[in-house]
Enzyme design. Structure first.
Site, PDB file in Angstrom:
ATOM      1  N   ASP A 280       6.870  -0.938   0.592  1.00 21.18           N
ATOM      2  CA  ASP A 280       6.841  -2.003  -0.420  1.00 21.18           C
ATOM      3  C   ASP A 280       5.399  -2.390  -0.729  1.00 21.18           C
ATOM      4  O   ASP A 280       4.549  -2.298   0.147  1.00 21.18           O
ATOM      5  CB  ASP A 280       7.508  -3.265   0.150  1.00 21.18           C
TER       6      ASP A 280
ATOM      7  N   HIS B 115       4.263   3.923  12.453  1.00 19.61           N
ATOM      8  CA  HIS B 115       3.605   3.119  11.425  1.00 19.61           C
ATOM      9  C   HIS B 115       2.381   2.395  12.015  1.00 19.61           C
ATOM     10  O   HIS B 115       2.374   2.062  13.204  1.00 19.61           O
ATOM     11  CB  HIS B 115       4.614   2.089  10.887  1.00 19.61           C
TER      12      HIS B 115
ATOM     13  N   TYR C  34       2.493  -5.214  -1.004  1.00 15.37           N
ATOM     14  CA  TYR C  34       2.293  -6.516  -0.348  1.00 15.37           C
ATOM     15  C   TYR C  34       2.894  -7.603  -1.225  1.00 15.37           C
ATOM     16  O   TYR C  34       2.825  -7.537  -2.455  1.00 15.37           O
ATOM     17  CB  TYR C  34       0.799  -6.793  -0.154  1.00 15.37           C
TER      18      TYR C  34
ATOM     19  N   PHE D  81      -0.989   0.190   0.944  1.00 14.73           N
ATOM     20  CA  PHE D  81      -1.880  -0.263   2.023  1.00 14.73           C
ATOM     21  C   PHE D  81      -3.183  -0.888   1.527  1.00 14.73           C
ATOM     22  O   PHE D  81      -3.926  -1.478   2.302  1.00 14.73           O
ATOM     23  CB  PHE D  81      -2.201   0.882   3.015  1.00 14.73           C
TER      24      PHE D  81
END
Length: 220
Positions: free
Chosen positions: A65, A187, A67, A78
């Site tokens: 997704d 992750h 932020y 990211f």
């Protein structure tokens, strides 16, 4: 349907834009932007494609997704805008790059510098409602981004796919590892980074593979 996306990607993805699911997705996204606070800003939904044209893709990093806090998302997974504090996962990414390659931790978390070198920073879902993680999942974005990954995997060669976490790994299951380099790990989130993200050496492995196949290494 005329979608405002970088021209080389438009050529690749035009069949998707004519499918019923994409038309429904477009209506949903338009209504959300009209009635809610949604990130990233509408003009940056396809920023990952704008910054990294199709023929220049040599690395794909897959996020989930955008932020969902103010001023963070700008269409690259990211990545955050200049001057925004590093979210925890991004901080851990920079720590691993530093440990792996010796590259100093940068002052800005804006990863456009990677995108301009051929790193496609692709979220599986390209929009999100403010402060509501996952709010735009299962509306059609996943089908669209699957088609993006298929286009890269089928039509380009010797691309590095970097898949962090179970979701990204499952989304990239069909990629042919004889034709591309597929790197997997947990992750970079603080919940999992110490269980195999730190020390995975994927940034140096990426550059080794790229140079072995006649491509320029990424300046992380």
């Amino acid at each position: 349907m005329d979608v405002k996306i970088e021209e080389s990607w438009k050529k690749q993805l035009q069949p998707e834009f004519e499918k019923p699911y994409f038309k429904q997705l477009t209506e949903f996204v338009k209504s959300e932007y009209a009635s809610q606070t949604v990130y990233p800003p509408a003009r940056l939904i396809f920023n990952a494609f704008e910054q990294c044209p199709f023929d220049r893709v040599k690395v794909v990093i897959l996020g989930q997704d955008p932020y969902h806090g103010p001023g963070q998302a700008h269409g690259l997974c990211f990545s955050v805008n200049d001057g925004v504090d590093f979210p925890p996962s991004l901080r851990n990414i920079f720590k691993e790059i530093n440990a792996d390659t010796g590259t100093p931790i940068p002052k800005s978390g804006n990863l456009e510098r990677w995108a301009k070198q051929g790193v496609l920073l692709l979220n599986a879902t390209l929009t999100v409602r403010a402060h509501t993680a996952g709010s735009h999942q299962k509306k059609g974005w996943e089908q669209f981004t699957d088609s993006v990954i298929h286009s890269v995997a089928d039509k380009l060669e010797n691309v590095v796919f970097i898949l962090w976490g179970n979701y990204a790994i499952s989304k990239g299951e069909f990629i042919d590892s004889r034709k591309h380099l597929v790197l997997k790990s947990v992750h970079p989130s603080p919940l999992s980074a110490s269980r195999g993200f730190f020390g995975n050496h994927q940034f140096s492995a990426t550059n080794k593979y790229l140079t072995e196949h006649g491509k320029e290494a990424v300046k992380w």
